[in-house]
Design a protein around this motif. Structure first.
Motif, mmCIF file in Angstrom:
data_model
loop_
_atom_site.group_PDB
_atom_site.id
_atom_site.type_symbol
_atom_site.label_atom_id
_atom_site.label_comp_id
_atom_site.label_asym_id
_atom_site.label_seq_id
_atom_site.Cartn_x
_atom_site.Cartn_y
_atom_site.Cartn_z
ATOM 1 N N GLY A 230 28.990 45.599 53.546
ATOM 2 C CA GLY A 230 27.949 46.071 54.450
ATOM 3 C C GLY A 230 28.503 47.265 55.207
ATOM 4 O O GLY A 230 29.047 48.204 54.623
ATOM 5 N N GLY A 231 28.426 47.243 56.510
ATOM 6 C CA GLY A 231 29.008 48.322 57.305
ATOM 7 C C GLY A 231 30.302 47.947 57.971
ATOM 8 O O GLY A 231 30.809 48.697 58.802
ATOM 9 N N GLY A 253 30.440 38.877 47.541
ATOM 10 C CA GLY A 253 29.692 39.922 48.228
ATOM 11 C C GLY A 253 29.751 41.236 47.486
ATOM 12 O O GLY A 253 30.444 41.384 46.475
ATOM 13 N N ASN A 254 29.008 42.195 47.986
ATOM 14 C CA ASN A 254 29.014 43.554 47.451
ATOM 15 C C ASN A 254 29.884 44.435 48.345
ATOM 16 O O ASN A 254 29.688 44.488 49.568
ATOM 17 N N TYR A 255 30.799 45.137 47.713
ATOM 18 C CA TYR A 255 31.788 45.891 48.467
ATOM 19 C C TYR A 255 31.785 47.373 48.071
ATOM 20 O O TYR A 255 31.608 47.711 46.908
ATOM 21 N N LYS A 256 32.026 48.216 49.077
ATOM 22 C CA LYS A 256 32.255 49.631 48.843
ATOM 23 C C LYS A 256 33.739 49.905 49.030
ATOM 24 O O LYS A 256 34.362 49.367 49.956
ATOM 25 N N LYS A 286 30.826 44.160 42.915
ATOM 26 C CA LYS A 286 30.228 42.869 43.272
ATOM 27 C C LYS A 286 31.143 41.717 42.872
ATOM 28 O O LYS A 286 31.608 41.626 41.738
ATOM 29 N N PHE A 287 31.411 40.860 43.837
ATOM 30 C CA PHE A 287 32.170 39.639 43.583
ATOM 31 C C PHE A 287 31.206 38.458 43.722
ATOM 32 O O PHE A 287 30.489 38.339 44.720
ATOM 33 N N HIS A 299 34.494 36.614 39.589
ATOM 34 C CA HIS A 299 34.810 37.965 39.137
ATOM 35 C C HIS A 299 36.154 38.417 39.686
ATOM 36 O O HIS A 299 36.445 38.235 40.869
ATOM 37 N N ASP A 300 36.954 39.035 38.833
ATOM 38 C CA ASP A 300 38.151 39.753 39.247
ATOM 39 C C ASP A 300 37.940 41.235 38.879
ATOM 40 O O ASP A 300 37.419 41.539 37.803
ATOM 41 N N TRP A 301 38.344 42.125 39.766
ATOM 42 C CA TRP A 301 38.177 43.549 39.507
ATOM 43 C C TRP A 301 39.533 44.253 39.534
ATOM 44 O O TRP A 301 40.448 43.852 40.235
ATOM 45 N N ARG A 302 39.598 45.319 38.751
ATOM 46 C CA ARG A 302 40.799 46.177 38.738
ATOM 47 C C ARG A 302 40.333 47.617 38.868
ATOM 48 O O ARG A 302 39.455 48.068 38.136
#
Length: 325
Positions: A230-231, A253-256, A286-287, A299-302
């Motif tokens: 979010g912010g 959540g959704n992350y920037k 998105k996780f 979810h795992d992200w790289r």
């Protein structure tokens, strides 16, 4: 041939013109009057070259000279202090420009003065130092614009010896007659290259999720990655060049994701002082954790902070003032 006549004059400086006959060239004034130049009642002072025939300007009295310095002291001192307190690259750029204008203008004005004889040497050294710092600030402005220098501490370190020389010149002039020339109230530190350990959290909220985010910084500069939900800032982590770090426990959540590269990390301002850049991933990450009757999926992200063949995540530059530091 007629014998030239010499005519005496009460004038201090006299040029005599011969009244003898001339075969060619300019004739003598009619009536045999001599041509004279000078100042009636002159005291024998020879006009100085470059002054239009006038006398050398009289030296200022100590009180008048002090007034001239005082009229420019506050503006210069304030400009240097404001430069040292700049926060953000844009503000820094503006204040470098202002300081250059103030010091350059003061150097021009003061160089036209004739100071009291007792402090002529200190005055000349002071004016030279003002001009040296102003010139250096002009070069520094370009370095700030190119992001070679990113904080006030880096700018002060870059000014280095010239700023210290101005400080000493101001003190010498001040001690010679209590003249207001102490315009430098800040210290120029040494150039540094400070680094945190790989994986050091600069900011961190609760990490009790199941997902992970692996960061691969294969570039030539250290980086700080900042993650927002979010912010709100969730975390910021330091990842050294040619190194990797995995953040575990990321919640759904959704992350920037934003990141900055640079050299010499200033923990006080939480920014790189040199060679800085500011970017973000255009795609939101998105996780999500999914529960089924028999398993739990997450979810795992790289992410990589350098260009790679086959990469599928675009990045975009960020205005330094908009970077969530």
């Amino acid at each position: 041939m007629a014998t030239p006549r010499l005519i005496s004059s009460f004038l201090a400086l006299v040029t005599l013109t011969s009244l003898g006959a001339c075969s060619s060239g300019t004739l003598s004034p009619t009536g045999g009057e001599p041509k004279v130049t000078g100042v009636a009642g002159g005291n024998g002072i020879v006009p100085q070259a470059g002054t239009g025939g006038g006398q050398t300007p009289a030296a200022l009295t100590p009180e008048a000279y002090k007034g001239e310095l005082e009229s420019r002291h506050k503006a210069m001192a304030d400009a240097i202090t404001a430069l040292a307190g700049a926060r953000g690259v844009k503000a820094l750029d503006q204040r470098v420009g202002r300081a250059e204008e103030e010091l350059s203008g003061a150097a021009d004005a003061l160089s036209a003065l004739t100071p009291p004889e007792a402090v002529r040497g200190q005055h000349e050294t002071y004016v030279t130092s003002l001009r040296d710092v102003a010139t250096e600030l002009g070069a520094t402005s370009g370095k700030v614009g190119a992001r070679d220098l990113c904080t006030s501490s880096a700018v002060l370190a870059d000014l280095g010896d010239k700023l210290n020389a101005l400080d000493q010149a101001g003190k010498a002039l001040q001690s010679a007659g209590d003249y207001p020339a102490d315009v430098v109230s800040v210290k120029a530190g040494e150039r540094q290259t400070r680094r945190l350990r790989n994986g050091t959290f600069i900011r961190r909220s609760t990490l009790n999720g199941r997902s992970s985010l692996e960061i691969d910084n294969g570039g030539s500069l250290d980086a700080v990655v900042t993650v927002l939900k979010g912010g709100s800032k969730v975390l910021s982590v330091y990842v050294r060049k040619k190194a990797k770090f995995k953040i575990r426990g990321v919640r759904d959540g959704n992350y920037k994701i934003y990141f900055t590269h640079g050299a010499d990390w200033d923990g006080k301002t939480k920014a790189f002082t040199r060679d800085c850049s500011f970017e973000r991933f255009e795609k939101t990450v998105k996780f999500k954790t999914t529960f089924t009757a028999t398993q739990i999926l997450w979810h795992d992200w790289r992410i990589t902070l350098h260009s790679i063949s086959g990469g599928n995540a675009r990045t975009a530059p960020v205005d330094p003032d908009d970077f969530p530091g």
